[in-house]
Design a protein around this motif. Structure first.
Motif, PDB file in Angstrom:
ATOM      1  N   SER A  19       0.834  -1.203   0.000  1.00  0.00           N
ATOM      2  CA  SER A  19       0.000   0.000   0.000  1.00  0.00           C
ATOM      3  C   SER A  19       0.867   1.251   0.000  1.00  0.00           C
ATOM      4  O   SER A  19       2.080   1.191   0.137  1.00  0.00           O
ATOM      5  N   LYS A  20       0.221   2.381  -0.145  1.00  0.00           N
ATOM      6  CA  LYS A  20       0.942   3.652  -0.210  1.00  0.00           C
ATOM      7  C   LYS A  20       1.532   4.043   1.149  1.00  0.00           C
ATOM      8  O   LYS A  20       1.353   3.341   2.139  1.00  0.00           O
ATOM      9  N   MET A  21       2.208   5.172   1.177  1.00  0.00           N
ATOM     10  CA  MET A  21       2.980   5.563   2.358  1.00  0.00           C
ATOM     11  C   MET A  21       2.110   5.924   3.555  1.00  0.00           C
ATOM     12  O   MET A  21       2.435   5.602   4.692  1.00  0.00           O
ATOM     13  N   PHE A  22       0.988   6.599   3.303  1.00  0.00           N
ATOM     14  CA  PHE A  22       0.190   7.066   4.442  1.00  0.00           C
ATOM     15  C   PHE A  22      -1.283   6.691   4.347  1.00  0.00           C
ATOM     16  O   PHE A  22      -2.111   7.231   5.069  1.00  0.00           O
ATOM     17  N   CYS A  23      -1.637   5.815   3.396  1.00  0.00           N
ATOM     18  CA  CYS A  23      -3.032   5.376   3.288  1.00  0.00           C
ATOM     19  C   CYS A  23      -3.051   3.938   2.791  1.00  0.00           C
ATOM     20  O   CYS A  23      -2.003   3.365   2.508  1.00  0.00           O
ATOM     21  N   ALA A  24      -4.237   3.370   2.652  1.00  0.00           N
ATOM     22  CA  ALA A  24      -4.339   1.947   2.313  1.00  0.00           C
ATOM     23  C   ALA A  24      -4.455   1.709   0.814  1.00  0.00           C
ATOM     24  O   ALA A  24      -4.620   0.569   0.369  1.00  0.00           O
ATOM     25  N   CYS A  25      -4.382   2.761  -0.005  1.00  0.00           N
ATOM     26  CA  CYS A  25      -4.456   2.571  -1.456  1.00  0.00           C
ATOM     27  C   CYS A  25      -3.318   1.666  -1.922  1.00  0.00           C
ATOM     28  O   CYS A  25      -2.220   1.751  -1.390  1.00  0.00           O
ATOM     29  N   PRO A  26      -3.599   0.815  -2.942  1.00  0.00           N
ATOM     30  CA  PRO A  26      -2.534  -0.062  -3.439  1.00  0.00           C
ATOM     31  C   PRO A  26      -1.382   0.738  -4.048  1.00  0.00           C
ATOM     32  O   PRO A  26      -1.618   1.764  -4.691  1.00  0.00           O
ATOM     33  N   LEU A  36      -6.580   4.577  -8.054  1.00  0.00           N
ATOM     34  CA  LEU A  36      -5.960   4.118  -6.802  1.00  0.00           C
ATOM     35  C   LEU A  36      -5.800   5.327  -5.891  1.00  0.00           C
ATOM     36  O   LEU A  36      -4.686   5.766  -5.606  1.00  0.00           O
ATOM     37  N   VAL A  37      -6.925   5.888  -5.496  1.00  0.00           N
ATOM     38  CA  VAL A  37      -6.869   7.113  -4.691  1.00  0.00           C
ATOM     39  C   VAL A  37      -7.900   7.055  -3.575  1.00  0.00           C
ATOM     40  O   VAL A  37      -8.852   6.274  -3.637  1.00  0.00           O
ATOM     41  N   CYS A  38      -7.705   7.868  -2.547  1.00  0.00           N
ATOM     42  CA  CYS A  38      -8.637   7.940  -1.427  1.00  0.00           C
ATOM     43  C   CYS A  38      -8.529   9.346  -0.828  1.00  0.00           C
ATOM     44  O   CYS A  38      -7.660  10.115  -1.232  1.00  0.00           O
ATOM     45  N   PRO A  39      -9.369   9.675   0.117  1.00  0.00           N
ATOM     46  CA  PRO A  39      -9.302  11.027   0.689  1.00  0.00           C
ATOM     47  C   PRO A  39      -7.926  11.388   1.236  1.00  0.00           C
ATOM     48  O   PRO A  39      -7.518  12.547   1.173  1.00  0.00           O
ATOM     49  N   VAL A  40      -7.169  10.391   1.736  1.00  0.00           N
ATOM     50  CA  VAL A  40      -5.860  10.717   2.318  1.00  0.00           C
ATOM     51  C   VAL A  40      -4.887  11.158   1.231  1.00  0.00           C
ATOM     52  O   VAL A  40      -4.294  12.238   1.309  1.00  0.00           O
ATOM     53  N   CYS A  41      -4.723  10.316   0.184  1.00  0.00           N
ATOM     54  CA  CYS A  41      -3.714  10.688  -0.819  1.00  0.00           C
ATOM     55  C   CYS A  41      -4.236  11.775  -1.767  1.00  0.00           C
ATOM     56  O   CYS A  41      -3.455  12.354  -2.529  1.00  0.00           O
ATOM     57  N   MET A  42      -5.547  12.065  -1.704  1.00  0.00           N
ATOM     58  CA  MET A  42      -6.074  13.194  -2.468  1.00  0.00           C
ATOM     59  C   MET A  42      -6.034  14.480  -1.645  1.00  0.00           C
ATOM     60  O   MET A  42      -6.412  15.546  -2.122  1.00  0.00           O
TER      61      MET A  42
END
Ligand code: ADP
Ligand code: MG
Ligand code: ZN
Length: 481
Positions: A19-26, A36-42
């Motif tokens: 997963s990414k550095m600070f969220c659960a996105c692959p 492959l995005v979510c509120p954290v990495c956006m």
């Protein structure tokens, strides 16, 4: 005036994680943009980042493998800037307390054109962990932003200004990449931009201690581009200096088609990133025990492997060097040699037959249908005389396509070597009877004709006669009749 070249590199490497550095996105390459995005990495307001433990451990592993001191206390900082590739308007990075500092890499490799370079140690200033930014694509009338890459764990490895030629920079990069691949820290696939490089280069009069004015060339995506851009930039700077032009610190880009660097921005427009500790992230505390545990997971590096292969298996330096270039190949050899069979033969078979078949089939050794144990069995069949080395090549090809054991292939195709004296003798007699003129030549003193008879017997036996026995029986028959 004679100038000395000074080069320092900043290498960005995406870390291999789920997963990414600070969220659960692959953390995955090649998906549809912005899937492959979510509120954290956006960077939506109010979200909270959670650090990726694997990424931290792999950064520490990279530091240990390059002899760095590992910080027991470190933290993440915000690097503020405004650009569409970073939706938060800051990048989470590390400023004054990175995970790793004061390391080095030993280069003893080859330059860009393959010439050997003298041994040398290049200092590593620091390795810090940050998040990657989005990928921008520019089209005719608009630009696109793909946030799939935003938030992917990214290591920045900063070297000391210790390199003195484009070839040394090339050797340093090659070595660094090899270490990171060996340790499974990153796949370092430059076509997927998993490894990117900024190079800093300056000239100074020979003998001068003070560093010259540095030029940074940004975002090089191949080692070839690194080498070419450095060669170009060294020429350009030396031309300027010779013409008494005062160089100014600046950032340049590289146009690969034109083979030229070009001005991007000069020092006056340098960013002020206004670094400050990220209030959403706790400092990271690593205990000595935790660092020691990571140390136990480190792989044996190529240099150590090479030495062990020479010592334990009696390989030549050259063979050991070839086999240790890639970790998977080294491990294949190691396992095969452990399973038994002459290490020298195994080394030869891997570096010739196996690597050739793999490259023809364009597959990696991981996808190979022959496993190390099976290769060891094949070698044992050669050593105990069940098949000849020549037949073994056919057996090997068959194993490579079918994945069958050597013994099975030999049995099914009836390829056992004929070592039965009377059976071989029958072929010998047949060959002699059919080639009387050559018998005369042999008896007249032309010893070379023996090879002709060996060929005839091998042909009659369809390659299966035991070659040593053939020579012995032929000599006997020709000399004593
Ligand atoms: P910046 O603050 O501009 O990023 P750094 O001092 O952090 O500069 O150095 C960045 C990189 O440039 C490092 O790899 C360093 O070794 C290299 N470097 C620094 N000064 C020089 C110089 N005068 N010539 C060549 N490389 C240099
Ligand atoms: Mg920098
Ligand atoms: Zn996300």
């Amino acid at each position: 005036m004679e100038y000395e070249v000074v080069i320092g590199l900043e290498v960005h490497v995406q870390i291999k994680t789920q997963s990414k550095m600070f969220c659960a996105c692959p953390n995955r390459f090649g998906s549809e943009p912005n899937t492959l995005v979510c509120p954290v990495c956006m960077g939506y307001p109010g979200v909270l980042p959670t650090p990726n433990k694997t990424a931290i451990m792999r950064t520490v592993a990279a530091g240990l493998l390059t002899g760095c001191d590992i910080a027991e206390f470190s933290k993440f900082d915000r690097k503020s800037y405004f650009y569409p590739d970073m939706p938060k308007n800051y990048q989470i990075s590390q400023y004054d307390l990175p995970f790793c500092e004061h390391g080095s890499i030993h280069i003893n490799g080859k330059g860009f054109s393959g010439e050997s370079l003298p041994d040398k140690t290049i200092g590593i200033t620091r390795i810090h962990l940050e998040e990657d930014v989005a990928k921008l694509s520019h089209f005719a009338r608009c630009s696109g932003v793909d946030y799939n890459r935003a938030g992917v764990p990214l290591m920045e490895i900063v070297s000391e200004p210790d390199m003195r030629s484009p070839d040394e920079a090339y050797a340093y990069l090659t070595k660094l990449k090899q270490i990171l691949e060996y340790a499974g820290i990153s796949d370092c696939d430059m076509e997927k931009a998993q490894l990117r490089c900024d190079v800093n280069v300056s000239l100074r009069p020979k003998g001068e201690q003070k560093l010259g004015v540095k030029i940074e060339i940004k975002n090089l995506n191949s080692f070839r581009a690194v080498h070419r851009s450095l060669v170009y930039e060294i020429q350009r700077q030396s031309r300027e200096l010779t013409a008494d032009v005062k160089l100014k610190q600046e950032t340049r880009g590289w146009n690969d088609d034109q083979g030229e660097t070009y001005l991007m921005r000069s020092k006056e427009f340098a960013h002020d990133y206004r670094y400050f500790p990220d209030p959403d992230l706790m400092p990271i505390v690593l205990t000595k025990e935790e660092i020691a545990t990571i140390r136990t997971t480190l792989p044996e590096l190529p240099a150590a492997k090479r030495q062990r292969f020479v010592q334990d298996y009696g390989l030549t330096n050259y063979d050991a060097e070839v086999l240790t270039q890639e970790r998977d190949i080294a491990e294949f050899f190691d396992q095969a040699a452990t399973a038994g069979g002459s290490p020298k033969l195994l080394a030869n078979w891997i570096s010739s037959e196996l690597l050739r078949e793999l490259s023809t089939a364009s597959i990696s050794i991981r996808e190979c249908r022959i496993n190390p144990q099976q290769l060891s069995e094949l070698i044992k069949l050669i050593e105990n005389g069940t098949i000849s080395g020549k037949i073994a090549k056919d057996v090997f090809s068959e194993m490579f396509t079918s994945g069958n054991d050597a013994a099975t292939v030999v049995r099914e195709k009836g390829l056992e070597q004929v070592s039965d004296t009377s059976a071989v003798m029958a072929f010998v007699e047949q060959a002699i009877a059919a080639n009387q003129p050559q018998v005369e030549q042999y008896r007249a003193g032309n010893a070379k004709v023996l090879q002709f008879f060996v060929g005839q017997v091998m042909k009659l036996s369809r390659g299966k006669a035991n070659p040593q026995m053939v020579v012995e029986l032929l000599r006997n028959a020709l000399d004593n009749n």
